[in-house]
Design an enzyme around this catalytic site. Structure first.
Site, short mmCIF file in Angstrom:
data_model
loop_
_atom_site.label_atom_id
_atom_site.label_comp_id
_atom_site.label_asym_id
_atom_site.label_seq_id
_atom_site.Cartn_x
_atom_site.Cartn_y
_atom_site.Cartn_z
N PRO A 1 0.72 -1.30 -0.02
CA PRO A 1 0.04 0.00 0.02
C PRO A 1 0.89 1.39 -0.05
O PRO A 1 0.48 2.25 -0.13
CB PRO A 1 -0.85 -0.07 1.34
N GLU B 1 1.94 -8.28 8.77
CA GLU B 1 2.13 -6.90 8.98
C GLU B 1 2.87 -6.25 7.90
O GLU B 1 2.97 -5.04 7.73
CB GLU B 1 2.96 -6.74 10.46
N ARG C 1 -4.80 -8.52 -20.48
CA ARG C 1 -5.89 -8.20 -21.22
C ARG C 1 -5.23 -7.20 -22.58
O ARG C 1 -5.94 -7.14 -23.41
CB ARG C 1 -7.13 -7.57 -20.80
N ASP D 1 -11.69 0.97 -24.36
CA ASP D 1 -12.17 0.91 -22.79
C ASP D 1 -11.67 2.40 -22.27
O ASP D 1 -10.82 3.11 -22.81
CB ASP D 1 -10.88 0.12 -22.17
C1 LIG Z 1 -1.87 -5.82 6.06
S1 LIG Z 1 -0.75 -5.53 4.63
C2 LIG Z 1 0.66 -4.53 5.26
C3 LIG Z 1 0.31 -3.26 5.35
C4 LIG Z 1 1.65 -2.60 6.09
N1 LIG Z 1 1.54 -2.80 7.48
C5 LIG Z 1 1.74 -1.04 5.84
O1 LIG Z 1 1.19 -0.50 6.57
O2 LIG Z 1 2.34 -0.66 4.70
C6 LIG Z 1 -0.14 -6.95 4.21
C7 LIG Z 1 0.20 -7.18 2.78
O3 LIG Z 1 -0.98 -7.04 1.78
C8 LIG Z 1 -0.58 -6.27 0.57
N2 LIG Z 1 -1.23 -5.07 0.55
C9 LIG Z 1 -2.24 -4.64 1.22
N3 LIG Z 1 -2.73 -3.50 0.71
C10 LIG Z 1 -2.23 -3.29 -0.53
C11 LIG Z 1 -2.54 -2.49 -1.65
N4 LIG Z 1 -3.35 -1.25 -1.26
N5 LIG Z 1 -1.81 -2.49 -2.65
C12 LIG Z 1 -0.77 -3.42 -2.86
N6 LIG Z 1 -0.66 -4.42 -1.73
C13 LIG Z 1 -1.40 -4.35 -0.65
C14 LIG Z 1 1.10 -5.90 0.67
O4 LIG Z 1 1.73 -6.87 -0.03
C15 LIG Z 1 1.13 -5.90 2.43
O5 LIG Z 1 2.70 -6.37 2.67
#
Ligand SMILES: C[S@@+](CC[C@H](N)C(=O)[O-])C[C@H]1O[C@@H](n2cnc3c(N)ncnc32)[C@H](O)[C@@H]1O
Length: 233
Positions: A88, A115, A153, A168
């Protein structure tokens, strides 16, 4: 195109990748998706992949050794392809990134979980970081599927008609015009006359106007008349 996915939950990919357009692309050899379970590369006899965070705090952190080991074994020591970390905290995924990826022969994706992951994975293993939006999911598996779907795609031959991708939303930078199908009158709601006219030039003009109008209304940030300095691209 070959896609290497590193995940703790390879089974999550089974149905989404086997169904519909992606499933057909795999069957026809246009797309090859290799799933690698990070746990298979753990270095201890308990197959440990995560550990507590130094400094304390909630949740478990993915250890670096299994992931580095997995990527080294699959891609070799000096991989040429992008190694995309789903997080994220990454750049927000959009169509222009999908287009760039669709021109590549191979891409690897690393799905985090719990985490998060040890910072050395971000610094020394990944070549780029992508987010699918400003919210937090449980793992990187759904984000990886979103990115793979959007990229696949765009590969030649994956969609039934080449037209489909090029009309699209986001392909030209605009949102797509309104679409209608039969019946021409449903509960008194009529299809715009121009679409029934058979006049291809007039239809194309109407669609272009509708695209511009819709983009201006819903996503003014994408509209071509917006000064280019304001655009995120
Ligand atoms: C619970 S999340 C960890 C978030 C982390 N503690 C932070 O605050 O950045 C677990 C995993 O989900 C994935 N993930 C969660 N949200 C995401 C998003 N919006 N985009 C891409 N990957 C995401 C990532 O690989 C991340 O390491």
């Amino acid at each position: 195109m070959i896609i290497e996915i590193f995940t703790l939950f390879p089974e999550m990919f089974n149905v989404p990748l086997q169904a519909s357009i992606l499933g057909r692309a795999i069957e026809r050899g246009l797309l090859q998706i290799n799933l690698h379970n990070i746990r298979d590369y753990a270095i201890d006899r308990h197959s440990t992949v995560d550990d507590y965070a130094y400094g304390g705090g909630p949740g478990m952190v993915l250890k670096p050794e299994p992931l580095f080991q997995a990527v080294d074994s699959v891609l070799g020591k000096n991989p040429k392809c992008p190694i995309v970390l789903l997080t994220p905290q990454g750049n927000v995924f959009k169509q222009s990134i999908a287009v760039r990826f669709s021109k590549m022969d191979k891409i690897a994706f690393i799905c985090g979980h719990y985490e998060g992951f040890d910072e050395r994975i971000r610094e020394h293993l990944a070549t780029e970081e992508l987010s699918i939006g400003d919210y937090v999911l449980t793992g990187g598996e759904l984000p990886a599927m979103v990115v793979v779907d959007a990229v696949a795609r765009l590969k030649e031959g994956v969609l039934g008609s080449e037209e489909s991708a090029s009309t699209d939303s986001h392909f030209s930078g605009l949102l797509q015009y309104p679409q209608y199908t039969r019946p021409p009158d449903f509960r008194g709601w009529k299809v715009p006359e121009i679409l029934l006219s058979g006049n291809h030039g007039a239809v194309a003009k109407w669609r272009q106007e509708q695209s511009l109008k819709r983009t201006l209304k819903r996503r003014p940030d994408l509209h071509p008349e917006r000064p280019s300095s304001d655009k995120s691209d």
